[in-house]
Design a protein around this motif. Structure first.
Motif, PDB file in Angstrom:
ATOM      1  N   ALA A  44       0.824  -1.212   0.000  1.00 50.39           N
ATOM      2  CA  ALA A  44       0.000   0.000   0.000  1.00 50.39           C
ATOM      3  C   ALA A  44       0.857   1.260   0.000  1.00 50.39           C
ATOM      4  N   SER A  45       1.999   1.226   0.688  1.00 51.54           N
ATOM      5  CA  SER A  45       2.847   2.422   0.746  1.00 51.54           C
ATOM      6  C   SER A  45       3.416   2.773  -0.620  1.00 51.54           C
ATOM      7  N   LEU A  46       3.547   1.771  -1.511  1.00 50.90           N
ATOM      8  CA  LEU A  46       3.996   2.037  -2.877  1.00 50.90           C
ATOM      9  C   LEU A  46       2.824   2.380  -3.794  1.00 50.90           C
ATOM     10  N   ALA A  47       1.703   1.715  -3.599  1.00 47.34           N
ATOM     11  CA  ALA A  47       0.549   1.907  -4.487  1.00 47.34           C
ATOM     12  C   ALA A  47      -0.190   3.207  -4.200  1.00 47.34           C
ATOM     13  N   PHE A  48      -0.239   3.602  -2.933  1.00 46.70           N
ATOM     14  CA  PHE A  48      -1.017   4.781  -2.554  1.00 46.70           C
ATOM     15  C   PHE A  48      -0.160   6.038  -2.669  1.00 46.70           C
ATOM     16  N   THR A  49      -0.028   6.541  -3.886  1.00 46.74           N
ATOM     17  CA  THR A  49       0.674   7.800  -4.113  1.00 46.74           C
ATOM     18  C   THR A  49      -0.223   8.958  -3.679  1.00 46.74           C
ATOM     19  N   GLU A  50       0.316  10.172  -3.701  1.00 45.65           N
ATOM     20  CA  GLU A  50      -0.461  11.324  -3.239  1.00 45.65           C
ATOM     21  C   GLU A  50      -1.751  11.526  -4.042  1.00 45.65           C
ATOM     22  N   PRO A  51      -1.739  11.429  -5.397  1.00 41.40           N
ATOM     23  CA  PRO A  51      -3.007  11.547  -6.127  1.00 41.40           C
ATOM     24  C   PRO A  51      -4.005  10.453  -5.763  1.00 41.40           C
ATOM     25  N   VAL A  52      -3.495   9.236  -5.506  1.00 40.73           N
ATOM     26  CA  VAL A  52      -4.390   8.145  -5.097  1.00 40.73           C
ATOM     27  C   VAL A  52      -5.012   8.466  -3.744  1.00 40.73           C
ATOM     28  N   LYS A  53      -4.204   8.954  -2.827  1.00 37.66           N
ATOM     29  CA  LYS A  53      -4.718   9.307  -1.500  1.00 37.66           C
ATOM     30  C   LYS A  53      -5.764  10.416  -1.596  1.00 37.66           C
ATOM     31  N   ALA A  54      -5.553  11.359  -2.517  1.00 44.39           N
ATOM     32  CA  ALA A  54      -6.512  12.453  -2.683  1.00 44.39           C
ATOM     33  C   ALA A  54      -7.875  11.926  -3.130  1.00 44.39           C
ATOM     34  N   ILE A  55      -7.867  10.973  -4.071  1.00 40.21           N
ATOM     35  CA  ILE A  55      -9.128  10.378  -4.517  1.00 40.21           C
ATOM     36  C   ILE A  55      -9.772   9.592  -3.383  1.00 40.21           C
TER      37      ILE A  55
ATOM     38  N   VAL B  61      11.930  -8.143  -5.742  1.00 37.27           N
ATOM     39  CA  VAL B  61      10.563  -7.798  -5.350  1.00 37.27           C
ATOM     40  C   VAL B  61      10.569  -6.819  -4.179  1.00 37.27           C
ATOM     41  N   LYS B  62       9.875  -5.701  -4.367  1.00 39.75           N
ATOM     42  CA  LYS B  62       9.785  -4.664  -3.340  1.00 39.75           C
ATOM     43  C   LYS B  62       8.547  -4.835  -2.463  1.00 39.75           C
ATOM     44  N   ALA B  63       7.481  -5.354  -3.055  1.00 41.93           N
ATOM     45  CA  ALA B  63       6.242  -5.544  -2.296  1.00 41.93           C
ATOM     46  C   ALA B  63       5.317  -6.445  -3.089  1.00 41.93           C
ATOM     47  N   PHE B  64       4.420  -7.119  -2.390  1.00 38.85           N
ATOM     48  CA  PHE B  64       3.408  -7.940  -3.059  1.00 38.85           C
ATOM     49  C   PHE B  64       2.153  -7.962  -2.204  1.00 38.85           C
ATOM     50  N   ASP B  65       1.049  -8.310  -2.836  1.00 35.90           N
ATOM     51  CA  ASP B  65      -0.232  -8.344  -2.130  1.00 35.90           C
ATOM     52  C   ASP B  65      -1.178  -9.251  -2.883  1.00 35.90           C
ATOM     53  N   TRP B  66      -2.092  -9.866  -2.161  1.00 37.96           N
ATOM     54  CA  TRP B  66      -3.133 -10.695  -2.770  1.00 37.96           C
ATOM     55  C   TRP B  66      -4.368  -9.853  -3.014  1.00 37.96           C
ATOM     56  N   ASN B  67      -5.059 -10.127  -4.129  1.00 38.40           N
ATOM     57  CA  ASN B  67      -6.317  -9.463  -4.444  1.00 38.40           C
ATOM     58  C   ASN B  67      -7.483 -10.373  -4.113  1.00 38.40           C
ATOM     59  N   CYS B  68      -8.630  -9.762  -3.918  1.00 38.10           N
ATOM     60  CA  CYS B  68      -9.853 -10.528  -3.669  1.00 38.10           C
ATOM     61  C   CYS B  68     -10.334 -11.186  -4.971  1.00 38.10           C
TER      62      CYS B  68
END
Length: 228
Positions: free
Chosen positions: A44-55, A196-203
């Motif tokens: 999340a810390s990589l995926a949630f950039t400032e524009p993403v956080k704004a939305i 690999v810097k980060a990974f996550d599972w999706n629903c």
């Protein structure tokens, strides 16, 4: 008191969709944890950039995801990820071109052609293809990549952020010997090493189940349950 339609929902009422079958941490457990500083290997810390956080803020999900972002940390591949990756015969990889446009490429091979080298590293042999070299060219100046690995039959997907390293076949011959699928018809050109810097599972939402010929045969032979 009855609320009116023009009232904004409380940010704290939003609960992201999480599913234990996908490897997601249960949301109740996340909320029960004490907030901790964001870790460099938090997806999340990589995926949630400032524009993403704004939305997210506009859509009243930021407060919940901020807690989620600080609570979840990836500590490297577990047996679950290792087993999942070892069963894959394809994945999708996105690179970034000099013009700023992303390029998404399908990569395929025999089951298990992607190897887990350690808890943060993947490796595979780059097979000769149509010789456009778009991904390889993009990586000359933009080494960051994003991957999605799918298991359509089980409605599962694993997302990864990584930094790609291209290695010549003669540079690390022992590693090439380990990664090269000798019984698969191909012409090797180079090695891909993914740090690999980060990974996550999706629903599993919105993943249409699809079955390979091998999986269908397993169902017909009683080695795999038919979907219900």
């Amino acid at each position: 008191m009855e609320t009116t339609s023009d009232q904004s929902p409380d940010d704290n009422d939003f609960v992201p969709f999480v599913n234990e079958e996908c490897g997601d941490t249960l949301w109740d457990e996340v909320l029960a944890q004490e907030p901790t500083p964001a870790k460099p290997q938090s997806y999340a810390s990589l995926a949630f950039t400032e524009p993403v956080k704004a939305i997210q803020q506009e859509q009243h999900s930021r407060a919940a995801y901020e807690r989620f972002e600080k609570a979840i940390e990836n500590k490297g591949f577990t047996p679950r990820e290792i087993n999942f990756i070892s069963q894959r015969d394809s994945f999708y990889m996105a690179t970034i071109g000099e013009n700023g446009f992303p390029y998404i490429q399908h990569r395929g091979g025999p089951k298990g052609f992607v190897h887990v080298l350690d808890e943060f590293t993947l490796g595979f042999v780059d097979f000769s293809g149509n010789k456009q070299y778009i991904s390889v060219g993009n990586l000359q100046t933009h080494p960051n990549v994003s991957l999605i690995m799918m298991d359509y039959a089980r409605q599962m997907r694993l997302k990864l952020y990584a930094e790609a390293e291209l290695v010549g076949l003669n540079e690390r011959p022992e590693l090439f010997k380990k990664l090269d699928p000798a019984h698969y018809r191909h012409k090797p050109e180079r090695l891909f090493i993914l740090h690999v810097k980060a990974f996550d599972w999706n629903c599993p939402q919105h993943i249409t189940p699809r079955y390979t010929l091998e999986e269908f045969r397993e169902m017909m032979e009683g080695k795999r349950d038919f979907p219900t």
